[in-house]
Design a protein around this motif. Structure first.
Motif, PDB file in Angstrom:
ATOM      1  N   ARG A   1      33.358  11.570  41.548  1.00  0.00           N
ATOM      2  CA  ARG A   1      33.683  12.645  42.534  1.00  0.00           C
ATOM      3  C   ARG A   1      34.987  13.529  41.201  1.00  0.00           C
ATOM      4  O   ARG A   1      35.308  12.226  40.685  1.00  0.00           O
TER       5      ARG A   1
ATOM      6  N   ASP B   1      38.421   8.902  52.499  1.00  0.00           N
ATOM      7  CA  ASP B   1      38.155   7.697  52.615  1.00  0.00           C
ATOM      8  C   ASP B   1      36.853   7.754  51.235  1.00  0.00           C
ATOM      9  O   ASP B   1      36.336   7.107  51.100  1.00  0.00           O
ATOM     10  N   PHE B   2      38.002   7.677  50.138  1.00  0.00           N
ATOM     11  CA  PHE B   2      37.254   6.332  48.954  1.00  0.00           C
ATOM     12  C   PHE B   2      38.343   6.404  47.918  1.00  0.00           C
ATOM     13  O   PHE B   2      39.549   6.695  47.601  1.00  0.00           O
ATOM     14  N   GLN B   3      38.617   5.251  47.728  1.00  0.00           N
ATOM     15  CA  GLN B   3      39.339   3.998  46.755  1.00  0.00           C
ATOM     16  C   GLN B   3      38.394   3.777  45.738  1.00  0.00           C
ATOM     17  O   GLN B   3      37.608   2.859  44.868  1.00  0.00           O
ATOM     18  N   PRO B   4      39.103   4.751  44.340  1.00  0.00           N
ATOM     19  CA  PRO B   4      38.083   4.419  43.191  1.00  0.00           C
ATOM     20  C   PRO B   4      38.858   3.502  42.566  1.00  0.00           C
ATOM     21  O   PRO B   4      38.918   2.552  42.328  1.00  0.00           O
TER      22      PRO B   4
ATOM     23  N   ASP C   1      29.313   6.476  41.190  1.00  0.00           N
ATOM     24  CA  ASP C   1      29.453   6.989  42.326  1.00  0.00           C
ATOM     25  C   ASP C   1      30.908   7.991  41.731  1.00  0.00           C
ATOM     26  O   ASP C   1      31.848   7.446  41.983  1.00  0.00           O
TER      27      ASP C   1
ATOM     28  N   LEU D   1      37.137   9.070  39.739  1.00  0.00           N
ATOM     29  CA  LEU D   1      37.216  10.180  40.747  1.00  0.00           C
ATOM     30  C   LEU D   1      38.247  10.686  38.946  1.00  0.00           C
ATOM     31  O   LEU D   1      38.296  10.456  38.209  1.00  0.00           O
TER      32      LEU D   1
ATOM     33  N   LYS E   1      33.407   2.991  40.870  1.00  0.00           N
ATOM     34  CA  LYS E   1      33.787   4.581  41.215  1.00  0.00           C
ATOM     35  C   LYS E   1      34.522   4.742  40.477  1.00  0.00           C
ATOM     36  O   LYS E   1      35.842   4.400  40.964  1.00  0.00           O
TER      37      LYS E   1
ATOM     38  N   LEU F   1      43.782  10.622  48.844  1.00  0.00           N
ATOM     39  CA  LEU F   1      42.790   8.864  48.774  1.00  0.00           C
ATOM     40  C   LEU F   1      42.336   8.389  49.940  1.00  0.00           C
ATOM     41  O   LEU F   1      40.620   9.053  50.163  1.00  0.00           O
TER      42      LEU F   1
END
Length: 481
Positions: free
Chosen positions: A39, A124-127, A37, A5, A3, A120
């Motif tokens: 973003r 709901d996104f923990q890169p 993933d 970002l 993941k 963050l």
């Protein structure tokens, strides 16, 4: 699945002032195709076109700490080509025309950097990795390692910092250390943020990030030297174990001479069909229509770092040659006036458009035979990559990404996709351009050079794989080198 970002000050198709936006708009698409993933987060500027703003969906509003302040932060989102983009909304900081050049830029981008981290949990996104770009996002790495290092949510997040242009560093007064950044004098040392009595955001990003990248292998080597290092060469040598050069790419779905909606005649390997674009462009720019005359073009910011002083020194000599020239761009007044003046004296040889026009740029790439880019320094360069894609043969100086992507034609091996010169010298440039014009007269040789150029692959595919390798190595601890 890793993941990632991306955090940046600009990104296509939403807002653009330079090549950084192109990278932010196109590299994530290549990473998505390789099952990352990915973003992206940028500020919600007033200058973002309304049709994009109308598609944004609000997520929520939060407050962001900034020194002694607590500032409003709206979070909005939009999915573009499968990639979630997030926009930081604060009209006080971003509700104004343009992107940069304000007296409070230190505060604006400190706020943005802190907001990137604060939103963050709310999206709901923990890169696994925060990939930060240029000085505007450098403080993300600092905040991550100082204010948030003891918070469980942030503890395992790694930071990669990409230098797109070392010249622009974000240098601000000492007073912001406590006032904006919330840091004490322990962080005002030569080994942290201090820079000749001031605060340097770029320096902070270089020191506090886990890995560093820049946009070509040669530029990664050059910036470790005093000439190119912009006074940070010593620090970059100190961190060279963590510094990698990965050349930029371009989006081959946007730059494709076989499908480009802006050009008059589609072509892939046909010089004759490419020539139809030349005739159409000559007609639209009031130049004599002649598909045989070599067309030399410049699409650039008209600033000294792009080698404009070399061109200015021999422009009259250039215009005595049997060629046509087209210049597209905006920049320093002295260069704009120089080209306008010459166009007035040579109306049948030089067409000048002092403007930013993406459609016209596509048409020029498709029409031209030679693309002149004699930069004093060039971290990567986008223009020469687009030119190669369209079979417009680059004439460049051997520096940074130009050296990595343009190989001078060798008449004995028939290898090479362009022409290059080493020294920053106007007559070396003129000699090299004349050499290219001689080869242009031999259609068999020129066809070989044309095919060498269009068969180059500077899409994002290979570079995306290199970034993923860095991501994987960083997350699994072993040193990538």
């Amino acid at each position: 699945m890793i993941k990632v970002l991306f955090a940046a000050a600009e990104g296509t198709p939403f807002i653009k002032t330079g090549g950084l936006a192109d990278v932010i708009g196109s590299l994530p698409k290549a990473l998505l195709q390789k099952e990352i993933d990915i973003r992206v987060i940028i500020p919600k500027y007033e200058s973002i076109p309304s049709h994009w703003k109308e598609q944004m969906t609000p997520i929520k509003s939060i407050t962001v700490p900034l020194g002694w302040r607590t500032q409003y932060c709206g979070i909005e989102t939009l999915v573009y080509e499968g990639i979630p983009f997030y926009f930081i909304d604060n009209k006080y900081y971003f509700g104004r025309e343009g992107l940069y050049g304000y007296e409070d830029d230190a505060e604006r981008f400190a706020f943005f950097s802190r907001a990137v981290l604060e939103i963050l949990p709310h999206i709901d996104f923990q890169p696994d990795i925060l990939h930060c770009h240029d000085w505007h996002t450098a403080m993300i790495s600092v905040f991550l390692k100082t204010h948030l290092s003891s918070t469980e949510f942030y503890r395992k997040i790694k930071a990669i910092y990409t230098i797109h242009n070392l010249m622009y560093q974000g240098i601000f007064p000492y007073s912001i250390l406590s006032d904006l950044l919330g840091l004490d004098d322990h962080y005002f040392t030569i080994d942290t943020l201090e820079y000749h009595g001031q605060i340097n955001y770029m320096k902070a990003g270089i020191i506090f990030s886990d890995l560093l990248t820049t946009v070509s292998k040669t530029y990664a080597e050059e910036i470790q030297t005093p000439y190119f290092g912009e006074t940070l060469d010593g620090l970059l040598r100190k961190r060279k174990k963590y510094l990698y050069g990965i050349v930029n790419g371009i989006d081959y779905t946007i730059y494709n001479p076989n499908t480009d909606p802006y050009i008059a005649s589609h072509y892939v390997r046909s010089l004759s069909k490419k020539a139809l674009n030349k005739e159409k462009l000559q007609e639209s720019l009031d130049l004599p229509i002649n598909s045989e005359i070599p067309m030399v073009t410049i699409i650039s910011r008209l600033v000294s770092s792009k080698g404009l002083d070399l061109i200015a020194h021999v422009l009259e000599d250039l215009l005595t040659l049997d060629l046509q020239m087209i210049v597209l761009g905006t920049g320093e007044t002295k260069y704009e006036e120089l080209f306008r003046s010459c166009a007035g004296r040579y109306p049948h040889k030089l067409a000048v458009r002092i403007q930013f026009d993406d459609r016209l740029a596509h048409q020029i790439y498709a029409a031209s035979d030679l693309f002149l880019m004699p930069s004093r320094f060039e971290p990567c360069g986008i223009g020469q990559l687009i030119a190669l894609r369209y079979g417009s043969i680059p004439v460049v100086r051997e520096t940074g990404g130009l050296k990595d992507t343009v190989q001078s034609y060798n008449e004995y091996t028939q290898e090479g996709n362009g022409f290059s010169f080493t020294h920053y010298n106007a007559h070396d440039m003129l000699y090299t351009l004349k050499r290219a014009l001689q080869y242009y007269q031999d259609k068999k040789i020129w066809d070989r050079i044309f095919k060498n150029a269009i068969h180059c692959d500077y899409s994002w595919k290979k570079s995306a794989e290199e970034y993923i390798n860095l991501y994987q190595c960083l997350l699994h601890k072993p040193d990538p080198k």
